[in-house]
Enzyme design. Structure first.
Site, PDB file in Angstrom:
ATOM      1  N   SER A  57       0.801  -1.223   0.000  1.00  0.00           N
ATOM      2  CA  SER A  57       0.000   0.000   0.000  1.00  0.00           C
ATOM      3  C   SER A  57       0.834   1.274   0.000  1.00  0.00           C
ATOM      4  O   SER A  57       0.310   2.345  -0.285  1.00  0.00           O
ATOM      5  CB  SER A  57      -0.939   0.016   1.208  1.00  0.00           C
ATOM      6  OG  SER A  57      -0.212   0.158   2.413  1.00  0.00           O
ATOM      7  N   LYS A 118       0.809   4.578   6.892  1.00  0.00           N
ATOM      8  CA  LYS A 118       0.308   5.405   5.793  1.00  0.00           C
ATOM      9  C   LYS A 118       0.925   6.792   5.914  1.00  0.00           C
ATOM     10  O   LYS A 118       1.693   7.086   6.817  1.00  0.00           O
ATOM     11  CB  LYS A 118      -1.221   5.534   5.850  1.00  0.00           C
ATOM     12  CG  LYS A 118      -1.993   4.229   5.974  1.00  0.00           C
ATOM     13  CD  LYS A 118      -1.976   3.399   4.713  1.00  0.00           C
ATOM     14  CE  LYS A 118      -2.757   2.110   4.917  1.00  0.00           C
ATOM     15  NZ  LYS A 118      -2.668   1.215   3.731  1.00  0.00           N
TER      16      LYS A 118
END
Length: 262
Positions: A57, A118
């Site tokens: 990701s 993230k």
């Protein structure tokens, strides 16, 4: 060594001395082990903690097989600074707010036992929206410039081809992002997200392959922050096999050793 000539030690006394020495050695070894564990826990809880990247990701910034250190002190401390998220106290102490663009390890509200990594995109009070694959912050489209194509050919059966961009956040922070297209996935068109107080909006740099605040993770409270990603200390691809040691060398990504995370 000095021998006792005048008063020889009897065999039973020798045995007792040996037993005492053996017991003392065992006790010292146990103390050393517990001290080492205690020091490791202190370092892990208060200063730096190692993590491994298991998913894609955050390509191209972070790759599957990267091992990195996260600083625990950067944003202060909460229950998630400690092993197993022990509820030692509530809230956050010695708090320092993350900057837009920081790469952060955190716990999601709906998955408090799982670590995520993230990039901070939205700060408290921000309005965030994705329209046709373009990021808007407070109704202004974020600038980006297309660079070379990006290919993922590790940990996949078939190579994947992406568009790559350098995205420029409102505070001037530049970072790479990749995506397949601007219109193929539900993440390319979203509603407007208004970031609540003391919360953050997180997104992966692999925009079409990231479950982040756009989907199931939602907003991340400041209490759920674990720390800031600092640098990669080891990295490997899928070219080596665990039972074939002669393949290990070619699996190591030497160029990523001690690479800073920005």
């Amino acid at each position: 060594m000095i021998k006792n000539i005048l008063f020889p030690v009897k065999s039973q006394e020798k045995t007792e001395i040996k037993d005492d020495n053996k017991n003392n050695t065992i006790k010292e070894n146990i103390k050393t082990v517990f001290l080492a564990i205690f020091i490791a826990l202190i370092i892990r809880s208060l200063f730096f903690e190692p993590f491994r990247i298991p998913s894609g990701s955050m390509y191209p910034t972070l790759k599957i097989g990267d091992y990195l250190f996260v600083s625990k002190y950067t944003y202060g401390y909460s229950r998630y600074s400690f092993p197993a998220g022990l509820p030692i106290f509530s809230g956050r102490i010695w708090y320092s707010e993350p900057q837009r663009g920081d790469v952060v390890v955190f716990r999601a509200k709906n998955k408090p036992n799982t670590d995520f990594i993230k990039r901070v995109i939205g700060l408290p009070g921000d309005k965030i929206q994705i329209t046709d694959g373009r990021l808007y912050i407070n109704d202004k489209r974020v600038e980006r410039q297309e660079t070379e194509r990006y290919i993922i050919d590790e940990y996949v059966e078939i190579p994947e081809f992406y568009h790559q961009y350098e995205e420029i956040l409102p505070n001037g922070k530049k970072h790479p992002v990749i995506e397949i297209s601007d219109h193929e996935r539900i993440v390319d068109n979203t509603d407007v997200f208004v970031v609540p107080e003391d919360s953050f909006f997180m997104m992966g740099d692999n925009r079409d392959r990231s479950d982040d605040s756009r989907i199931s993770i939602g907003f991340v409270p400041k209490e759920n922050l674990v720390g800031k990603a600092r640098f990669i200390f080891f990295s490997h691809n899928d070219r080596g096999e665990i039972y074939k040691p002669w393949t290990w060398f070619r699996a190591i990504r030497w160029s990523r050793f001690f690479k800073g995370i920005y």
